[in-house]
Every structure is written in C-alpha cells, then in structure tokens.
Design a protein around this motif. Structure first.
Motif, PDB file in Angstrom:
ATOM      1  N   SER A  12       0.833  -1.253  -0.032  1.00  0.00           N
ATOM      2  CA  SER A  12       0.010   0.221   0.132  1.00  0.00           C
ATOM      3  C   SER A  12       0.900   1.239   0.144  1.00  0.00           C
ATOM      4  CB  SER A  12      -0.981  -0.044   1.333  1.00  0.00           C
ATOM      5  OG  SER A  12      -1.620   1.248   1.261  1.00  0.00           O
ATOM      6  N   VAL A  13       1.099   1.773   1.293  1.00  0.00           N
ATOM      7  CA  VAL A  13       1.955   3.037   1.155  1.00  0.00           C
ATOM      8  C   VAL A  13       3.281   2.740   1.841  1.00  0.00           C
ATOM      9  CG1 VAL A  13       2.230   5.397   1.990  1.00  0.00           C
ATOM     10  CG2 VAL A  13      -0.015   4.474   1.674  1.00  0.00           C
ATOM     11  N   ALA A  14       3.365   2.114   2.977  1.00  0.00           N
ATOM     12  CA  ALA A  14       4.711   2.135   3.804  1.00  0.00           C
ATOM     13  C   ALA A  14       5.645   0.725   3.019  1.00  0.00           C
ATOM     14  CB  ALA A  14       4.724   1.429   5.204  1.00  0.00           C
ATOM     15  N   GLU A  33       1.836  -9.224  -1.337  1.00  0.00           N
ATOM     16  CA  GLU A  33       0.566  -8.458  -1.294  1.00  0.00           C
ATOM     17  C   GLU A  33      -0.711  -9.352  -1.266  1.00  0.00           C
ATOM     18  OE1 GLU A  33      -0.895  -5.249  -0.359  1.00  0.00           O
ATOM     19  OE2 GLU A  33      -2.722  -6.237  -0.784  1.00  0.00           O
ATOM     20  N   ARG A  34      -1.486  -9.361  -0.261  1.00  0.00           N
ATOM     21  CA  ARG A  34      -2.515 -10.262  -0.282  1.00  0.00           C
ATOM     22  C   ARG A  34      -3.529  -9.863  -1.526  1.00  0.00           C
ATOM     23  NH1 ARG A  34      -5.812  -9.842   5.208  1.00  0.00           N
ATOM     24  NH2 ARG A  34      -6.238  -7.983   4.205  1.00  0.00           N
ATOM     25  N   ARG A  39      -4.284  -1.836  -4.654  1.00  0.00           N
ATOM     26  CA  ARG A  39      -5.791  -1.468  -4.516  1.00  0.00           C
ATOM     27  C   ARG A  39      -5.969  -0.081  -5.050  1.00  0.00           C
ATOM     28  NH1 ARG A  39      -5.920  -3.214   1.245  1.00  0.00           N
ATOM     29  NH2 ARG A  39      -7.261  -1.603   1.441  1.00  0.00           N
ATOM     30  N   TYR A  43     -10.298   6.215   0.083  1.00  0.00           N
ATOM     31  CA  TYR A  43     -10.499   7.641   0.610  1.00  0.00           C
ATOM     32  C   TYR A  43      -9.562   8.741   0.457  1.00  0.00           C
ATOM     33  CZ  TYR A  43      -8.110   4.439   3.773  1.00  0.00           C
ATOM     34  OH  TYR A  43      -7.263   3.698   4.160  1.00  0.00           O
ATOM     35  N   ASP A  46      -3.696  12.411   3.484  1.00  0.00           N
ATOM     36  CA  ASP A  46      -2.978  13.785   3.225  1.00  0.00           C
ATOM     37  C   ASP A  46      -1.499  13.653   4.028  1.00  0.00           C
ATOM     38  OD1 ASP A  46      -3.690  13.464   5.922  1.00  0.00           O
ATOM     39  OD2 ASP A  46      -5.406  15.071   5.531  1.00  0.00           O
ATOM     40  N   SER A 122       0.292 -14.453   0.511  1.00  0.00           N
ATOM     41  CA  SER A 122       0.525 -13.729   1.890  1.00  0.00           C
ATOM     42  C   SER A 122       1.524 -14.697   2.693  1.00  0.00           C
ATOM     43  CB  SER A 122      -0.846 -13.650   2.612  1.00  0.00           C
ATOM     44  OG  SER A 122      -0.575 -13.374   4.162  1.00  0.00           O
ATOM     45  N   VAL A 179     -16.429   4.163   5.655  1.00  0.00           N
ATOM     46  CA  VAL A 179     -16.239   4.924   4.358  1.00  0.00           C
ATOM     47  C   VAL A 179     -16.840   4.206   3.224  1.00  0.00           C
ATOM     48  CG1 VAL A 179     -14.704   6.420   2.962  1.00  0.00           C
ATOM     49  CG2 VAL A 179     -14.192   5.770   5.106  1.00  0.00           C
ATOM     50  N   TYR A 262     -15.657   0.119   3.530  1.00  0.00           N
ATOM     51  CA  TYR A 262     -14.927   0.018   4.790  1.00  0.00           C
ATOM     52  C   TYR A 262     -15.583   0.140   6.062  1.00  0.00           C
ATOM     53  CZ  TYR A 262     -10.788   1.199   8.010  1.00  0.00           C
ATOM     54  OH  TYR A 262     -10.239   1.227   8.996  1.00  0.00           O
ATOM     55  N   ASP A 284       1.246   1.555   9.578  1.00  0.00           N
ATOM     56  CA  ASP A 284       0.234   1.280  10.409  1.00  0.00           C
ATOM     57  C   ASP A 284       0.317  -0.023  11.272  1.00  0.00           C
ATOM     58  OD1 ASP A 284      -1.316   3.424   9.766  1.00  0.00           O
ATOM     59  OD2 ASP A 284      -3.254   2.295   8.982  1.00  0.00           O
ATOM     60  N   GLY A 296      -1.327   9.207   9.271  1.00  0.00           N
ATOM     61  CA  GLY A 296      -1.049   7.724   9.189  1.00  0.00           C
ATOM     62  C   GLY A 296      -0.325   7.622   7.720  1.00  0.00           C
ATOM     63  N   THR A 297      -0.433   8.612   6.754  1.00  0.00           N
ATOM     64  CA  THR A 297       0.243   8.390   5.349  1.00  0.00           C
ATOM     65  C   THR A 297       1.744   9.054   5.663  1.00  0.00           C
ATOM     66  OG1 THR A 297      -1.951   8.660   4.322  1.00  0.00           O
ATOM     67  CG2 THR A 297       0.044   9.025   3.066  1.00  0.00           C
TER      68      THR A 297
HETATM   69  C1  LIG Z   1     -11.252   5.687   6.593  1.00  0.00           C
HETATM   70  C2  LIG Z   1      -9.691   5.977   6.700  1.00  0.00           C
HETATM   71  C3  LIG Z   1      -9.437   7.282   6.538  1.00  0.00           C
HETATM   72  C4  LIG Z   1      -8.214   7.754   6.539  1.00  0.00           C
HETATM   73  N1  LIG Z   1      -7.834   9.036   6.223  1.00  0.00           N
HETATM   74  C5  LIG Z   1      -6.566   9.349   6.401  1.00  0.00           C
HETATM   75  C6  LIG Z   1      -6.115  10.764   6.157  1.00  0.00           C
HETATM   76  O1  LIG Z   1      -6.986  11.704   5.841  1.00  0.00           O
HETATM   77  N2  LIG Z   1      -4.905  11.072   6.347  1.00  0.00           N
HETATM   78  C7  LIG Z   1      -4.000  10.221   6.404  1.00  0.00           C
HETATM   79  O2  LIG Z   1      -2.816  10.401   6.424  1.00  0.00           O
HETATM   80  N3  LIG Z   1      -4.258   8.995   6.726  1.00  0.00           N
HETATM   81  C8  LIG Z   1      -5.403   8.768   6.521  1.00  0.00           C
HETATM   82  N4  LIG Z   1      -5.894   7.283   6.958  1.00  0.00           N
HETATM   83  C9  LIG Z   1      -4.854   6.250   7.297  1.00  0.00           C
HETATM   84  C10 LIG Z   1      -3.925   5.795   6.025  1.00  0.00           C
HETATM   85  O3  LIG Z   1      -4.786   5.270   5.215  1.00  0.00           O
HETATM   86  C11 LIG Z   1      -3.052   4.832   6.706  1.00  0.00           C
HETATM   87  O4  LIG Z   1      -2.164   5.179   7.741  1.00  0.00           O
HETATM   88  C12 LIG Z   1      -1.941   4.479   5.696  1.00  0.00           C
HETATM   89  O5  LIG Z   1      -2.794   3.782   4.499  1.00  0.00           O
HETATM   90  C13 LIG Z   1      -0.954   3.328   6.310  1.00  0.00           C
HETATM   91  O6  LIG Z   1      -0.217   2.987   5.094  1.00  0.00           O
HETATM   92  P1  LIG Z   1       0.315   1.254   5.438  1.00  0.00           P
HETATM   93  O7  LIG Z   1       1.059   1.038   4.113  1.00  0.00           O
HETATM   94  O8  LIG Z   1       1.132   1.261   6.595  1.00  0.00           O
HETATM   95  O9  LIG Z   1      -1.073   0.354   5.665  1.00  0.00           O
HETATM   96  P2  LIG Z   1      -2.334   0.193   4.776  1.00  0.00           P
HETATM   97  O10 LIG Z   1      -2.573   1.314   3.815  1.00  0.00           O
HETATM   98  O11 LIG Z   1      -3.252  -0.278   5.633  1.00  0.00           O
HETATM   99  O12 LIG Z   1      -1.989  -1.161   3.866  1.00  0.00           O
HETATM  100  C14 LIG Z   1      -1.826  -2.422   4.150  1.00  0.00           C
HETATM  101  C15 LIG Z   1      -1.445  -3.169   2.873  1.00  0.00           C
HETATM  102  O13 LIG Z   1      -1.086  -4.597   3.516  1.00  0.00           O
HETATM  103  C16 LIG Z   1      -2.039  -5.323   2.862  1.00  0.00           C
HETATM  104  N5  LIG Z   1      -2.170  -6.633   3.594  1.00  0.00           N
HETATM  105  C17 LIG Z   1      -2.979  -6.857   4.806  1.00  0.00           C
HETATM  106  N6  LIG Z   1      -2.696  -8.064   5.131  1.00  0.00           N
HETATM  107  C18 LIG Z   1      -2.038  -8.768   4.385  1.00  0.00           C
HETATM  108  C19 LIG Z   1      -1.300 -10.103   4.297  1.00  0.00           C
HETATM  109  N7  LIG Z   1      -1.611 -10.970   5.283  1.00  0.00           N
HETATM  110  N8  LIG Z   1      -0.253 -10.259   3.534  1.00  0.00           N
HETATM  111  C20 LIG Z   1      -0.142  -9.433   2.462  1.00  0.00           C
HETATM  112  N9  LIG Z   1      -0.428  -8.299   2.380  1.00  0.00           N
HETATM  113  C21 LIG Z   1      -1.518  -7.838   3.277  1.00  0.00           C
HETATM  114  C22 LIG Z   1      -3.182  -4.909   2.401  1.00  0.00           C
HETATM  115  O14 LIG Z   1      -3.875  -5.441   1.432  1.00  0.00           O
HETATM  116  C23 LIG Z   1      -2.774  -3.371   2.080  1.00  0.00           C
HETATM  117  O15 LIG Z   1      -2.129  -3.217   0.845  1.00  0.00           O
HETATM  118  C24 LIG Z   1      -7.122   6.877   6.898  1.00  0.00           C
HETATM  119  C25 LIG Z   1      -7.415   5.552   6.848  1.00  0.00           C
HETATM  120  C26 LIG Z   1      -8.701   5.112   7.039  1.00  0.00           C
HETATM  121  C27 LIG Z   1      -9.230   3.710   7.192  1.00  0.00           C
END
Ligand SMILES: Cc1cc2nc3c(=O)[nH]c(=O)nc-3n(C[C@H](O)[C@H](O)[C@H](O)COP(=O)(O)OP(=O)(O)OC[C@H]3O[C@@H](n4cnc5c(N)ncnc54)[C@H](O)[C@@H]3O)c2cc1C
Length: 419
Positions: A12-14, A33-34, A39, A43, A46, A122, A179, A262, A284, A296-297
């Motif tokens: 996703s992002v990280a 990635e699962r 994806r 939503y 920022d 996964s 959402v 969501y 996250d 979070g982003t």
């Molecule tokens: C409704 C909502 C609104 C938000 N609004 C904001 C905002 O306004 N500003 C902001 O900065 N942040 C916002 N966030 C938070 C932000 O989306 C997250 O902090 C950010 O996406 C974190 O990125 P990440 O890559 O750590 O995790 P995620 O984006 O959660 O990505 C995790 C990835 O891991 C994958 N995954 C999960 N399980 C497995 C597995 N078992 N095996 C392989 N892959 C797997 C998922 O499919 C996904 O692609 C919001 C979140 C939500 C839910």
C-alpha cells in the motif's frame, strides 16, 4: 553490505515506499501483497510536514501534487441542513491530499521495474534464526530472506506471526468508522458537508465528479461482529445512525449499491519495540495513529524512509539499524498518536455542550487571536522529526554533523536506542 534480501508484506503506502529506498541503497526487496493488484480508489489521505520532504527526495512530489484532490473547506451543518461552522482545508486536508489509490499507484509505478512483487499471496509462517528468516507462503513454496518487514496495516499479519496476538498492541479509541463511495447527489465540488449529533459524525465529500465518499464515525463500546460479514457491518452502521436527520438516510441508502466498503474500529497500535530480531514493522502495522490523526500516510512514508536510511547508515547491520529506527521514530509516533486521540473529541464531539463549543470555535476562528496556532498545530506535529539526509551522509561519512574516523563510509550511530 550484510542482509541484502528483504521481504516486505503489504503493497500500500509503507511497503512500496520502503522497497523504493531499499532498492536504491542496493538491497533486493520483494513485496508480497494479499490483494490481486495494487488496490485502487479509497478515501483521501494527506501529507503534512516531513513527509513532503521525503516525497521530494524520492523525486515523486510533483507526481503526487498532480493528483491532488484540491479539496476546499468543509461545512458543518445542523440536522436541518443549516450551516453552523466551517473548517479550513488546511486543517482538513493537510498540505497535500490525494486519494489513497492514486498514491499507491504512483509508488507502485516508481518501483515495479526493479522490485519483485508477489500479488495474491501472503506469509503463512515465518521462523527466524541467527542468519535469516524462513518464510512459507500461503500459495505454497518457501523462501529464505535476510530480513522481513511487516507493512501490512492495522491488522498486520507479520506482527501477529512475529510479535504475538494483536490484542496485546491494539488500543481501541472508542469509535467505529465507515467509508464508502456514493452518488454525488448534493453536487459537491471540492467541498465536504458534515453533520454531528453527540457521539456521531456523518458526512460526504467530493472532488467534483459524479462520485462522492460517505464517511461515518460513531462512539461505541467494542462491538462483536464478523470481519468478513459485510451485511452485518452495514446493519450495525445503519442502526447506529437510525433517526439522524439531514442527508444521512440518503447516504445510508447508498450502502447496498456502493462498489466499496470500509468498516472498522478506530484504533492505534502501540508497540514496545518496532522490531524483534530480523523482523521489523513499518507504517500502520507498527504505529497506527488512526484515521483521526490525519497522520497515517505521513507516518508510513517517513517510517519507510527512516527504516531504509538506518539500514544504509548501519551498513546492513539490522540490530543497530532497527534500534536507531526505533529511537528516531518513537517521539514522532507519540506526537501523531496524541493528535489522533485529541482530534477525536473535535471531530466526533461527545456531548451537546462540546458540540456547541466546537461549532462556536470554528465559527469565530477567523477572529480568534490564536487562529494561526490552531491552524499550524497539525503542521507542527508533521514536523516533529529530524530527517537525516542518509544518502548524503553515506557519501561523506558523517552523521549529525560529526565526522566518522577510521570507518570510511560507515556512519556514526545516533543516540542510544530507547528500549
Ligand atoms: C477511513 C480512513 C481514512 C483515513 N484518512 C486518512 C487521512 O485523512 N490522512 C492520513 O494521513 N491517513 C488517513 N488514513 C490512514 C492511512 O490510510 C494509513 O495510515 C496508511 O494507508 C498506512 O499505510 P500502510 O502502508 O502502513 O498500511 P495500509 O494502507 O493499511 O496497507 C496495508 C497493505 O497490506 C496489505 N495486507 C494486509 N494483510 C496482508 C497480508 N496478510 N499479506 C499481504 N498483504 C497484506 C493490504 O492489502 C494493504 O495493501 C485513513 C485510514 C482510513 C481507514
């Protein structure tokens, strides 16, 4: 350099941001990635403060800016539809806002040519020893990696496998959030409208096309439901908002036809350490601050940059690098998580009295002497971390302005890790 192969769970992002930096520093990252593909949709998310510097160093800032949602102000209305207060776009959307799916696409495109991606899979099991981590994949097959990083979100699989049950680290903030995409029936154009009743917030926003997002928050004790049963979750949401006026019934009527969904408890992840042996967490998975933080982003992008940078600085020595990563990130994470907790009462006021106070504050904000302070608070949090220029330091062999003697291009370790 030691530890060259790195398996990252989550695209996703990280995950892709980390793969970007690791590949640039000479590592061989693989991302599992699962989902069957990056994806799309989602939503708005920022960027604030230091994360913009990271995007700039990645050479991706202009691309992300080109996809900005350009959202304007958000109006709070009464249940009758009468406007009561306005929130500035700076507070709502940070310095730069994009749809999560657009950001994921940019990060994927920037890495896909040089990074191995395994979609629709996964990690089923992992076992680490002194020299590596044996990983078994759900779709079959096993491989050995030097390091494994969990960037797989709030309900991280890697965290469960390497650190234990989620319940040990998950802190429920006392709200649920949903959402989904709906028709833009209010004709919103780069604006948002929200209504509050005590303990509940509902609204919709659109960047000016036929589609809009419906967003709901409600205060609640932990609810028991099946995370795979969408119909049950939709009933919970509809029941929670039964009787709330304005456009809420119309927004809820879009649940069944929405192409996406969501629903989750609003939670934070608090880990005593972001790593155990050869396994570490980013985004996250390691330090979710909750959607209410708006950080979070930024945390995901900054965390990826720092984790890869500390590996570079420690020449692949994962124990030194993970300790330095923990040390550098912890204060920033705490500031973002505090903002998530404090922000909740402003976005989902719990009582009529506080709701009135919140509306009055926003209404008179333009005239308040401390307006600038309030506007700039999220920016202050976004900048609550010093970002070393790891690449430049690696070239000249200095860290924090201190030269390194005798070790050529090796870098000096920052302050003792907080363990
Ligand atoms: C409704 C909502 C609104 C938000 N609004 C904001 C905002 O306004 N500003 C902001 O900065 N942040 C916002 N966030 C938070 C932000 O989306 C997250 O902090 C950010 O996406 C974190 O990125 P990440 O890559 O750590 O995790 P995620 O984006 O959660 O990505 C995790 C990835 O891991 C994958 N995954 C999960 N399980 C497995 C597995 N078992 N095996 C392989 N892959 C797997 C998922 O499919 C996904 O692609 C919001 C979140 C939500 C839910």
């Amino acid at each position: 350099m030691t530890n060259t192969t790195v398996l990252i769970s989550g695209a996703s992002v990280a995950g892709p941001a980390l793969a970007f930096w690791l590949e640039r520093y000479g590592y061989r990252p693989t991302v599992v990635e699962r989902a069957p593909e990056p994806r799309p949709g989602g939503y708005a998310v920022d960027f604030r403060g230091a994360s913009l510097k990271v995007l700039d160093r990645m050479g991706l800032l202009a691309q992300v800016q080109a996809r900005t949602t350009g959202m304007g102000e958000m109006t709070y209305v009464k249940e009758s539809g009468k406007p009561v207060a306005v929130m500035t776009s700076k507070v709502l959307s940070g310095e730069l806002e994009v749809l999560r799916g657009d950001l994921v696409e940019i990060l994927y495109d920037a890495t896909r040519a040089k990074v191995e991606y395994l979609f629709d899979d996964s990690i089923a099991a992992l076992t680490q020893d002194g020299t590596g981590v044996d990983v078994t994949f759900e779709r079959g097959g096993s491989r050995r990696f030097d390091l494994v990083i969990g960037a797989d979100g709030l309900h991280s699989n890697v965290r469960r496998l390497a650190f234990g049950d989620e319940s040990k680290y998950l802190h429920d903030l006392g709200y649920y959030n949903s959402v989904f995409t709906v028709e833009n029936h209010l004709g919103l154009d780069h604006t948002a409208r929200f209504v509050n009743v005590p303990g509940k917030t509902a609204g919709t926003y659109s960047a000016g096309n036929n589609a809009a997002k419906a967003l709901f928050y409600f205060a609640s004790k932990p609810l028991t439901y099946d995370r795979n049963d969408i119909a049950a979750q939709q009933r919970l949401l509809s029941n929670a908002f039964a009787g709330v006026g304005w456009e809420v019934p119309r927004l809820l009527s879009g649940i069944e036809t929405s192409p996406d969904w969501y629903f989750d408890a609003v939670s934070q992840i608090k880990m005593p350490n972001y790593s155990v042996g050869r396994v570490a967490l980013a985004g996250d998975a390691g330090y979710c601050a909750s959607p209410l933080s708006g950080m979070g982003t930024s945390l995901a992008v900054v965390g990826a940059y720092v984790l890869a940078g500390e590996l570079l600085a420690a020449d692949g020595d994962h124990l030194r690098a993970f300790a330095a990563y923990d040390d550098r990130m912890r204060g920033f994470v705490e500031a973002c998580q505090k903002q998530g907790k404090d922000g909740a009462q402003w976005f989902v006021p719990g009582s009529k009295a506080f709701l009135m106070l919140r509306n009055l504050t926003f209404k008179f904000m333009p005239y308040l002497p401390w307006r600038k302070l309030i506007d700039e608070l999220p920016l202050k949090v976004g900048n609550a971390i010093d970002l070393p220029d790891y690449e430049a330091e690696a070239k000249v062999g200095v860290r924090d302005g201190v030269g390194v003697s005798g070790s050529g291009d090796r870098l000096r370790q920052p302050g003792a890790p907080r363990r």
